[in-house]
Design an enzyme around this catalytic site. Structure first.
Site, PDB file in Angstrom:
ATOM      1  N   SER A 109      23.918   2.717  25.955  1.00 34.79           N
ATOM      2  CA  SER A 109      24.998   2.467  26.898  1.00 34.79           C
ATOM      3  C   SER A 109      25.999   3.612  26.841  1.00 34.79           C
ATOM      4  O   SER A 109      26.102   4.318  25.831  1.00 34.79           O
ATOM      5  CB  SER A 109      25.704   1.145  26.564  1.00 34.79           C
ATOM      6  OG  SER A 109      26.858   0.970  27.348  1.00 34.79           O
ATOM      7  N   ASP A 112      19.933  -1.146  28.641  1.00 32.80           N
ATOM      8  CA  ASP A 112      21.276  -0.847  29.118  1.00 32.80           C
ATOM      9  C   ASP A 112      22.129  -2.109  28.923  1.00 32.80           C
ATOM     10  O   ASP A 112      21.591  -3.189  28.640  1.00 32.80           O
ATOM     11  CB  ASP A 112      21.192  -0.446  30.596  1.00 32.80           C
ATOM     12  CG  ASP A 112      22.552  -0.223  31.221  1.00 32.80           C
ATOM     13  OD1 ASP A 112      23.420   0.372  30.567  1.00 32.80           O
ATOM     14  OD2 ASP A 112      22.747  -0.670  32.373  1.00 32.80           O
ATOM     15  N   HIS A 124      22.338   1.497   9.824  1.00 28.71           N
ATOM     16  CA  HIS A 124      22.495   2.926  10.115  1.00 28.71           C
ATOM     17  C   HIS A 124      21.199   3.672   9.904  1.00 28.71           C
ATOM     18  O   HIS A 124      20.638   4.227  10.831  1.00 28.71           O
ATOM     19  CB  HIS A 124      23.598   3.518   9.226  1.00 28.71           C
ATOM     20  CG  HIS A 124      23.713   5.004   9.334  1.00 28.71           C
ATOM     21  ND1 HIS A 124      24.150   5.624  10.472  1.00 28.71           N
ATOM     22  CD2 HIS A 124      23.442   5.993   8.444  1.00 28.71           C
ATOM     23  CE1 HIS A 124      24.143   6.931  10.288  1.00 28.71           C
ATOM     24  NE2 HIS A 124      23.719   7.188   9.068  1.00 28.71           N
ATOM     25  N   GLU A 153       0.797  -1.220   0.000  1.00 36.82           N
ATOM     26  CA  GLU A 153       0.000   0.000   0.000  1.00 36.82           C
ATOM     27  C   GLU A 153       0.838   1.283   0.000  1.00 36.82           C
ATOM     28  O   GLU A 153       0.591   2.194  -0.778  1.00 36.82           O
ATOM     29  CB  GLU A 153      -0.931  -0.002   1.220  1.00 36.82           C
ATOM     30  CG  GLU A 153      -1.800   1.238   1.358  1.00 36.82           C
ATOM     31  CD  GLU A 153      -2.794   1.411   0.216  1.00 36.82           C
ATOM     32  OE1 GLU A 153      -3.224   2.545   0.003  1.00 36.82           O
ATOM     33  OE2 GLU A 153      -3.114   0.408  -0.455  1.00 36.82           O
TER      34      GLU A 153
END
Length: 371
Positions: free
Chosen positions: A270, A135, A57, A7
Site C-alpha cells: 500500500s 492492496d 521483520h 531435515e
C-alpha cells in the site's frame, strides 16, 4: 524457538538432523538501528546460535562466509515454515520425545495423508500460487475509510502531533524527510509548496510551514513516503487512544484465515506506511489480523504504478517466478504495472471504487470469497 528432527537442520552450521536447534526471537522496533541492544543481548545469551529472529521483520543470519550465511538463511526459512505448519497441526516440534510425535517415522504413520509433502510430512502449498499481495484502499478496506476518516484525522492533528513530539528523534526524522520533499517540490514549482525554515528557526515557524505543506499534500492525495510516514505516526496515536479503529470488508478476515491455514503467504502493498498498515490490521472489529499476514510493503519499495516495484517485491518474497504471486488491487494502472512485471493480477470491484476502462482485459472480483 526450539526444533529438532527436521531435515534442513543439517544446513545450519554445526548442527545435524538429531540436534536441537535453538533460535532466539526478539521484538521489533520502530527503527532498525534500535535493534542493536536487544540483538547484542540475544547473541550473548545464545552464543552457539547463528541467527536471531526479529518478530514481524526478518532474521539476521551470519556465517564464516557469504555463501554459508546465504545457505543458512534458506534453511532457516524452511525450518520456520515447517515449525509453523506443525504448530498449526498441534504437533510438538521442540522435542522428539514429547507430545503426539515420538519420531519422524511415527509422525509419518500417524499422518499418512501428509506423507507426500515436505520433509517430516509438512504439506507443500500449491506451487502455482506461492503467495498473495493485497492492496488496501478499495481492496481490503473501503476507500471512504481512508478519505473520510484517516486523512481528516491526520490533517486535524498534524499541528498537535508536531508540537508535542517536536524534539523526538522520530519526528526529527519525519521533518528531515518532509524538508527534502518540499525542496524538490519547490524546484518543480509545485502548487501549495512553501519553504520550511531551517532547524535553528523558531519552532512555531517551522511547524506552521510543515502544517501548510502537509495539508496541501493531503488535499492532493500525494503518494509520497515523507507524508505517509508522518501520517502513520499521527494515526498511531489515534489507534492507541481508541479514536480510530481499522475497517475491512466482511469477507476479508475469513479469506485471510483460509489462505494462512492453506500455507499461502499473504502480504500487503500500500502507499500508506508499513506502520500505518500494521495499525489498521491490528485494530479491526475482527481482532488483530496481522497473524494472517507475512509482511508489509510501502512506497519505499517503489511507486505502485511502476513495474520495477513489483519486481522488487518478487525478489523479496522468495518466489521462483513472478507469476507465482497473485496481486489484487482496485487501481487499473497498478494492475498494468504488476502484469508487466509478470505477476498474476485480479482487480477488486467494490462499492465506491473508480470505474475501470472499457475492455481493460483483467479478471475482476467483488469479494475475496471468489479467489
Amino acid at each position: 524457538m526450539q526444533i529438532t528432527h527436521m531435515e534442513m537442520i543439517k544446513g545450519i552450521q554445526g548442527h545435524g538432523y538429531y540436534d536441537e536447534l535453538v533460535v532466539p526471537i526478539i521484538e521489533n522496533t520502530a527503527h532498525e538501528r534500535e535493534l542493536t541492544e536487544s540483538l547484542s543481548e540475544a547473541m550473548a545469551a545464545y552464543p552457539k546460535a547463528t541467527a536471531v529472529l526479529v518478530r514481524n521483520h526478518g532474521i539476521y543470519v551470519w556465517g564464516d562466509s557469504w555463501i554459508n550465511a546465504k545457505t543458512q538463511a534458506e534453511c532457516y526459512h524452511y525450518l520456520f515454515d515447517a515449525a509453523l505448519k506443525l504448530h498449526q497441526l498441534g504437533i510438538d516440534y521442540s522435542s522428539p520425545g514429547h507430545g503426539p510425535v515420538n519420531s519422524p517415522s511415527s509422525f509419518q504413520s500417524k499422518n499418512k495423508h501428509l506423507s507426500s509433502g515436505l520433509a517430516n510430512g509438512v504439506h507443500a502449498p500449491d506451487p502455482s500460487r506461492h503467495c498473495i499481495v493485497l492492496d488496501i484502499e478499495g481492496t481490503t478496506t473501503p476507500i471512504t475509510f481512508v478519505t473520510d476518516v484517516l486523512f481528516p484525522y491526520a490533517r486535524d492533528n498534524v499541528r498537535k502531533h508536531l508540537s508535542s513530539t517536536y524534539d523526538s528523534d522520530e519526528t526529527k526524522d519525519d521533518i528531515k524527510l518532509l524538508r527534502a520533499q518540499v525542496e524538490e517540490d519547490l524546484k518543480q514549482g509545485l502548487f501549495g509548496s512553501v519553504p520550511i525554515p531551517p532547524d535553528d528557526a523558531l519552532k512555531e515557524k517551522v511547524i506552521d510551514s510543515l502544517v501548510d505543506n502537509v495539508e496541501s499534500m493531503i488535499k492532493s492525495d500525494r503518494k509520497i513516503t515523507s507524508l505517509k510516514q508522518l501520517q502513520g505516526h499521527i494515526w498511531r496515536t489515534g489507534f492507541e487512544h481508541k479514536e480510530l479503529q481499522g475497517v475491512v470488508y466482511d469477507d476479508v478476515p475469513e479469506a485471510l484465515k483460509k489462505w494462512h491455514e492453506s500455507g499461502i503467504k499473504v502480504y500487503i502493498y500500500s502507499s500508506g506506511s508499513r506502520e500505518a498498515q500494521r495499525l489498521l490490521f491490528a485494530n479491526t472489529p475482527y481482532g488483530d489480523l496481522r497473524k494472517y499476514l507475512s509482511g508489509f510493503f510501502d512506497t519505499t519499495v517503489g511507486n505502485k504504478r511502476e513495474s520495477h516495484s513489483y519486481s522488487e517485491i518478487s525478489l523479496s518474497v522468495g518466489v521462483d517466478k513472478p507469476s507465482q504471486i497473485l496481486f489484487v488491487t482496485d487501481v487499473y494502472q497498478e494492475a498494468v504495472a504488476a502484469k508487466a512485471a509478470g505477476l498474476d493480477v485480479l482487480i477488486s470491484v467494490r462499492p465506491g471504487n473508480a470505474v475501470l476502462p472499457e475492455n481493460h482485459g483483467f479478471k475482476t472480483i467483488r469479494s475475496f470469497a471468489e479467489i
